[in-house]
Design a protein around this motif. Sequence first.
Motif, short mmCIF file in Angstrom:
data_model
loop_
_atom_site.label_atom_id
_atom_site.label_comp_id
_atom_site.label_asym_id
_atom_site.label_seq_id
_atom_site.Cartn_x
_atom_site.Cartn_y
_atom_site.Cartn_z
N LEU A 194 0.83 -1.21 0.00
CA LEU A 194 0.00 0.00 0.00
C LEU A 194 0.87 1.26 0.00
O LEU A 194 0.60 2.22 -0.73
CB LEU A 194 -0.92 -0.03 1.23
CG LEU A 194 -2.09 0.94 1.17
CD1 LEU A 194 -3.10 0.49 0.13
CD2 LEU A 194 -2.77 1.02 2.54
N SER A 195 1.94 1.23 0.81
CA SER A 195 2.82 2.41 0.87
C SER A 195 3.48 2.65 -0.49
O SER A 195 3.65 3.78 -0.93
CB SER A 195 3.84 2.26 1.98
OG SER A 195 5.03 1.71 1.50
N TRP A 196 3.83 1.57 -1.20
CA TRP A 196 4.41 1.70 -2.53
C TRP A 196 3.41 2.29 -3.53
O TRP A 196 3.77 3.13 -4.36
CB TRP A 196 4.92 0.34 -3.05
CG TRP A 196 6.33 0.09 -2.61
CD1 TRP A 196 6.76 -0.79 -1.67
CD2 TRP A 196 7.49 0.77 -3.10
NE1 TRP A 196 8.11 -0.71 -1.52
CE2 TRP A 196 8.60 0.23 -2.39
CE3 TRP A 196 7.71 1.75 -4.04
CZ2 TRP A 196 9.90 0.67 -2.60
CZ3 TRP A 196 9.01 2.19 -4.27
CH2 TRP A 196 10.09 1.65 -3.55
N VAL A 197 2.17 1.86 -3.42
CA VAL A 197 1.12 2.38 -4.32
C VAL A 197 0.93 3.88 -4.09
O VAL A 197 0.85 4.66 -5.05
CB VAL A 197 -0.22 1.61 -4.09
CG1 VAL A 197 -1.37 2.30 -4.82
CG2 VAL A 197 -0.10 0.19 -4.58
N VAL A 198 0.90 4.30 -2.79
CA VAL A 198 0.74 5.73 -2.48
C VAL A 198 1.92 6.52 -3.03
O VAL A 198 1.75 7.59 -3.66
CB VAL A 198 0.59 5.93 -0.95
CG1 VAL A 198 0.64 7.41 -0.59
CG2 VAL A 198 -0.71 5.32 -0.47
N LEU A 215 3.84 5.73 -5.49
CA LEU A 215 3.77 5.72 -6.96
C LEU A 215 2.74 6.74 -7.47
O LEU A 215 3.01 7.48 -8.42
CB LEU A 215 3.38 4.31 -7.43
CG LEU A 215 3.74 3.99 -8.88
CD1 LEU A 215 5.25 3.94 -9.05
CD2 LEU A 215 3.12 2.67 -9.31
N LEU A 216 1.60 6.79 -6.78
CA LEU A 216 0.56 7.76 -7.17
C LEU A 216 1.05 9.19 -7.04
O LEU A 216 0.81 10.05 -7.90
CB LEU A 216 -0.69 7.57 -6.30
CG LEU A 216 -1.64 6.46 -6.72
CD1 LEU A 216 -2.74 6.29 -5.70
CD2 LEU A 216 -2.25 6.75 -8.09
N MET A 217 1.78 9.45 -5.93
CA MET A 217 2.33 10.79 -5.70
C MET A 217 3.31 11.18 -6.82
O MET A 217 3.30 12.28 -7.33
CB MET A 217 3.02 10.83 -4.34
CG MET A 217 3.24 12.22 -3.81
SD MET A 217 4.01 12.15 -2.23
CE MET A 217 2.60 12.10 -1.19
N LEU A 218 4.14 10.21 -7.18
CA LEU A 218 5.12 10.43 -8.24
C LEU A 218 4.43 10.73 -9.58
O LEU A 218 4.82 11.65 -10.31
CB LEU A 218 6.03 9.20 -8.37
CG LEU A 218 7.31 9.40 -9.15
CD1 LEU A 218 8.26 10.31 -8.41
CD2 LEU A 218 7.98 8.07 -9.44
N VAL A 219 3.40 9.94 -9.86
CA VAL A 219 2.64 10.14 -11.11
C VAL A 219 2.01 11.54 -11.12
O VAL A 219 2.04 12.25 -12.13
CB VAL A 219 1.56 9.05 -11.28
CG1 VAL A 219 0.59 9.40 -12.39
CG2 VAL A 219 2.21 7.71 -11.58
#
Lengths: 169, 128
Positions: free
Chosen positions: B16-20, B22-26
Amino acid sequence: MKKGILAADAVELLIKLFFVFTFAIFLYVVSYSYLKEPVNIANLESYLLSRNLLYSDSCLAYSDEVKIYPLQVDVKKLSDERLNACFSKETMGFRVTLYDKKGREVKSAKSLTVKQEGLLTRGTKLLYPVCNSVPQYKCSIRKDLVLYNAKEDNLAQGFLVTEVVNFVG
Amino acid sequence: MGLFKMKKKAVVDLQLSWVVDLLMLVLLISTFMVLNNKIKTSQLHDMKVSVRDLSLTHDAVSASPNEVYSVIVPKKNMDVILDDSACVVVAKSKESVDTIPLRFPCSKSNLAKVSSVVQEDKIVISKT
């Protein structure tokens, strides 16, 4: 053990926040400098004002039935009403003073609002101390060598000093 | 059994932390790309220059002691209009709808007759 994990998480979070803030500041600086790009044409506007005053018979240039005499000031035309009618721009105000060749004032007129008049107040050390302290405005002064009709059909040499206050945003 | 559950929860948290992240980076990259795309066109700069160009041309024509004509050809990706009555130059973008129109004043004279006419893609300013 738990404290160690929390500290590691906090460091990781700080590193991430550092990158996010750096990137956000970079974006802000780039977009702000793009949107607020200065286009400084105040000096050019002042120059065009002086050309309007000295070359156009609707301003101060002397004219008869035959032609217009550029750079020859008709002293009768040098009045507040005439200046307001011949050149008005919402971002500009100006004061025009005609001096003889010995530096004595012959006549003066202005097209200024109360605020602009305050900005064009002369100081003892600085030329326009009020104007210099307000970054939204730029004040400048020009001196042009001119001829003017001192008495009937008698031309004299003098200087036309144009003081301009410009709103530069 | 309890250890297995804990391990599973830790793996889900990590993902979940990786997904968050990744979303921030996008989000950051897409913001950058949108800004970069806007800035690359230099349309705002062109509009700023065009309104000043037309305004100063109007003032120069007004200053002339003789009858004079001046022709200005604005860039094709914008509409530049000189409002003679209020003496304001307005530039509008033809391509992007979200670009706000720019305004710049020109000098108004009640005594000199300066007029502007739009001829095809040209603006003709004249003093008569």
